[in-house]
Design an enzyme around this catalytic site. Structure first.
Site, short mmCIF file in Angstrom:
data_model
loop_
_atom_site.label_atom_id
_atom_site.label_comp_id
_atom_site.label_asym_id
_atom_site.label_seq_id
_atom_site.Cartn_x
_atom_site.Cartn_y
_atom_site.Cartn_z
N MET A 40 0.85 -1.19 0.00
CA MET A 40 0.00 0.00 0.00
C MET A 40 0.89 1.25 0.00
SD MET A 40 -3.39 -1.02 2.03
CE MET A 40 -2.89 -0.51 3.65
N HIS A 47 9.21 -3.72 3.42
CA HIS A 47 8.80 -3.96 2.03
C HIS A 47 10.01 -4.37 1.18
CE1 HIS A 47 5.68 -0.83 3.24
NE2 HIS A 47 4.93 -1.85 2.90
N GLY A 180 4.57 -10.43 4.19
CA GLY A 180 5.36 -10.30 5.42
C GLY A 180 4.75 -11.06 6.58
N ASP A 183 2.14 -9.44 9.09
CA ASP A 183 0.70 -9.63 8.91
C ASP A 183 0.44 -11.13 8.72
OD1 ASP A 183 -0.35 -6.66 8.47
OD2 ASP A 183 1.57 -6.86 7.46
N SER A 223 6.61 -0.60 10.01
CA SER A 223 5.24 -0.54 9.51
C SER A 223 5.00 0.86 8.96
CB SER A 223 4.29 -0.82 10.68
OG SER A 223 2.96 -0.68 10.28
N ARG A 225 2.44 2.60 9.12
CA ARG A 225 1.70 3.41 10.11
C ARG A 225 2.59 3.91 11.24
NH1 ARG A 225 -2.76 -0.34 8.90
NH2 ARG A 225 -4.56 0.84 8.15
N1 LIG Z 1 8.30 -5.03 9.07
C1 LIG Z 1 7.94 -5.81 8.07
N2 LIG Z 1 8.64 -6.93 7.80
C2 LIG Z 1 8.29 -7.76 6.78
N3 LIG Z 1 7.24 -7.53 5.97
C3 LIG Z 1 6.51 -6.43 6.20
C4 LIG Z 1 6.81 -5.52 7.24
N4 LIG Z 1 5.91 -4.51 7.21
C5 LIG Z 1 5.06 -4.79 6.19
N5 LIG Z 1 5.42 -5.93 5.59
C6 LIG Z 1 4.73 -6.59 4.49
O1 LIG Z 1 4.69 -5.74 3.35
C7 LIG Z 1 3.50 -6.02 2.61
C8 LIG Z 1 2.79 -4.73 2.34
O2 LIG Z 1 2.38 -4.18 3.58
P1 LIG Z 1 1.79 -2.73 3.77
O3 LIG Z 1 2.01 -1.95 2.52
O4 LIG Z 1 0.44 -2.79 4.38
O5 LIG Z 1 2.79 -2.11 4.82
P2 LIG Z 1 2.69 -2.06 6.36
O6 LIG Z 1 3.95 -1.49 6.86
O7 LIG Z 1 2.27 -3.42 6.84
O8 LIG Z 1 1.55 -1.03 6.56
P3 LIG Z 1 0.57 -0.83 7.78
O9 LIG Z 1 1.25 0.15 8.64
O10 LIG Z 1 -0.63 -0.35 7.08
O11 LIG Z 1 0.34 -2.17 8.45
C9 LIG Z 1 2.67 -7.00 3.45
O12 LIG Z 1 2.88 -8.31 2.97
C10 LIG Z 1 3.25 -6.82 4.82
O13 LIG Z 1 3.12 -7.96 5.66
C1 LIG Z 2 -1.75 -7.21 0.94
C2 LIG Z 2 -2.22 -5.76 0.85
C3 LIG Z 2 -1.29 -4.99 -0.11
C4 LIG Z 2 -3.62 -5.73 0.26
O1 LIG Z 2 -4.08 -4.42 0.13
C5 LIG Z 2 -2.24 -5.10 2.24
O2 LIG Z 2 -3.15 -5.70 3.09
C6 LIG Z 2 -0.88 -5.02 2.85
O3 LIG Z 2 -0.13 -4.16 2.40
O4 LIG Z 2 -0.53 -5.80 3.76
N1 BAL Z 3 -0.50 -4.38 6.32
C1 BAL Z 3 -1.89 -4.38 6.67
C2 BAL Z 3 -2.68 -3.37 5.94
C3 BAL Z 3 -3.77 -2.76 6.76
O1 BAL Z 3 -3.68 -2.73 8.00
O2 BAL Z 3 -4.73 -2.25 6.19
#
Ligand SMILES: Nc1ncnc2c1ncn2[C@@H]1O[C@H](COP(=O)(O)OP(=O)(O)OP(=O)(O)O)[C@@H](O)[C@H]1O
Ligand SMILES: CC(C)(CO)[C@@H](O)C(=O)[O-]
Ligand code: BAL
Length: 351
Positions: A40, A47, A180, A183, A223, A225
């Site tokens: 996202m 990422h 990741g 999640d 993350s 967020r």
């Molecule tokens: N710290 C991390 N280590 C490994 N993978 C991660 C990590 N943070 C996010 N990901 C993975 O990156 C992918 C995209 O996640 P996303 O874009 O929602 O980012 P996020 O940091 O998880 O955002 P949010 O703060 O919304 O949870 C998902 O598969 C997520 O599990």
């Molecule tokens: C897998 C995903 C890109 C779906 O919008 C989201 O949930 C995330 O970033 O973890």
């Molecule tokens: N990585 C999870 C995305 C969400 O919280 O919407």
């Protein structure tokens, strides 16, 4: 988004499914593998770890950036979700990995091949409302697996995630996809969706789970967020969730019951909450535990309160895995984290 508003970068940025498909067709014709990382945006090292895993194993790597309205409840943070598109594209332009292939001894450098950056109407041709009762069109539900852990607080979240990831898989047609461990419920649920729907691109065994990348000093899971956190929240309160999970893990390893493990974790959060509340000189931050729970990684069922490691192990496999996960509010930021107890290979988490 129109193609004229996309910053220039080293790879093509596809904003429509049809333009991406032309590129994908060529990769099929040339028998090239395509690794896929769904995001996202607001990219960070977590990422990039997924992108590197994909670069290591595939001829091409495609990254999608799409903030999916369907996975946000109407009261959640869709409107303020962090967006850093120029920086994201720059980060993806600078990442590279040297790989060895059988034909090429050591000199092959791989970089991301394409970014998929669709608009909301491209992804939801029938339209999309965040309110489930108002939605029209086709949605994907992985029944029985979306109401525990994260789904307890976010009851429509996994419906939104499964729907968008099914669409992304249909559009991208990846050979492999990378998610990741941060999640973990999402990754396991998507594997189940791929199995249930007999998917080939990717097949369920090609949905890979990459370990959580953490801040090296505080162990806070990276993350997008985390950008909402103030520096004091980031230093004092946010690392408490991982520390709480670690306390539960050590109680579990010492033979304690699930109930005992969770109360040890709660005690860590309580100590931090008291410290934050007592710092009267500083701006006060509201710290609140959402949940800490232990679940079966196959069924997502909650472990009974009196379960111990010995009871859990003797039931089936040796060192049988458990998902120990939690969520916590620090001010206006909701953080999640997890640790897998037992053998992480049982969940196919990459080493
Ligand atoms: N710290 C991390 N280590 C490994 N993978 C991660 C990590 N943070 C996010 N990901 C993975 O990156 C992918 C995209 O996640 P996303 O874009 O929602 O980012 P996020 O940091 O998880 O955002 P949010 O703060 O919304 O949870 C998902 O598969 C997520 O599990
Ligand atoms: C897998 C995903 C890109 C779906 O919008 C989201 O949930 C995330 O970033 O973890
Ligand atoms: N990585 C999870 C995305 C969400 O919280 O919407």
């Amino acid at each position: 988004m129109s193609s004229s508003t996309v910053p220039e970068c080293a790879f093509p940025v596809f904003t429509t499914v049809s333009s991406y498909r032309e590129w994908r067709r060529k990769a099929f014709d040339e028998k090239q593998t395509v690794g896929f990382v769904a995001t996202m945006g607001a990219l960070h090292e977590g990422h990039l770890a997924l992108v590197k895993r994909s670069l290591a194993a595939n001829d091409h790597t495609v990254v999608s950036i799409f903030v999916n309205p369907a996975q946000f409840a109407p009261h959640e943070d869709l409107a303020t979700y962090p967006s850093t598109l120029p920086r994201d594209l720059e980060l993806l332009s600078t990442i590279s990995l040297q790989v060895k292939t059988s034909e090429n001894e050591g000199a092959l450098i791989r970089t991301p091949s394409a970014v998929f950056l669709p608009t909301i109407s491209e992804m939801y041709p029938t339209g999309i409302s965040q309110n489930v009762t108002e939605q029209k069109g086709t949605f994907v539900e992985v029944k029985g697996y979306g109401h525990q852990m994260e789904g307890k607080t976010r009851p429509t979240f996994f419906r939104g995630v499964a729907t968008v990831v099914m669409k992304l898989f249909n559009a991208i047609e990846p050979t492999r996809s990378y998610f990741g461990q941060k999640d973990i419920q999402q990754a396991l649920l998507l594997r189940r969706m791929a199995r249930d729907m007999l998917m080939a691109h990717p097949s369920p065994d090609k949905i890979h789970i990459v370990p959580t990348v953490r801040d090296t000093t505080s162990s806070l899971a990276l993350s997008s967020r985390n950008a909402y956190l103030t520096s004091r929240e980031r230093q004092i309160a946010a690392p408490a969730l991982h520390a709480a999970l670690q306390a539960a893990k050590s109680a579990w390893q010492n033979g304690m019951s699930k109930q005992h493990c969770i109360s040890d974790a709660q005690a860590v959060i309580n100590t931090v909450t008291e410290k934050v509340m007592s710092d009267r000189n500083e701006d006060s931050t509201d710290v609140r535990l959402d949940y800490i729970e232990m679940n079966d990684p196959d069924s997502f069922d909650i472990l009974p309160e009196d379960t111990t490691r010995v009871l859990w192990d003797s039931d089936r496999a040796r060192d049988r895995a458990v998902v120990l996960s939690g969520a916590m509010w620090v001010g206006k930021t909701r953080l999640i984290d997890n640790i897998i107890l037992g053998d992480t290979r049982q969940l196919g988490i990459m080493e």
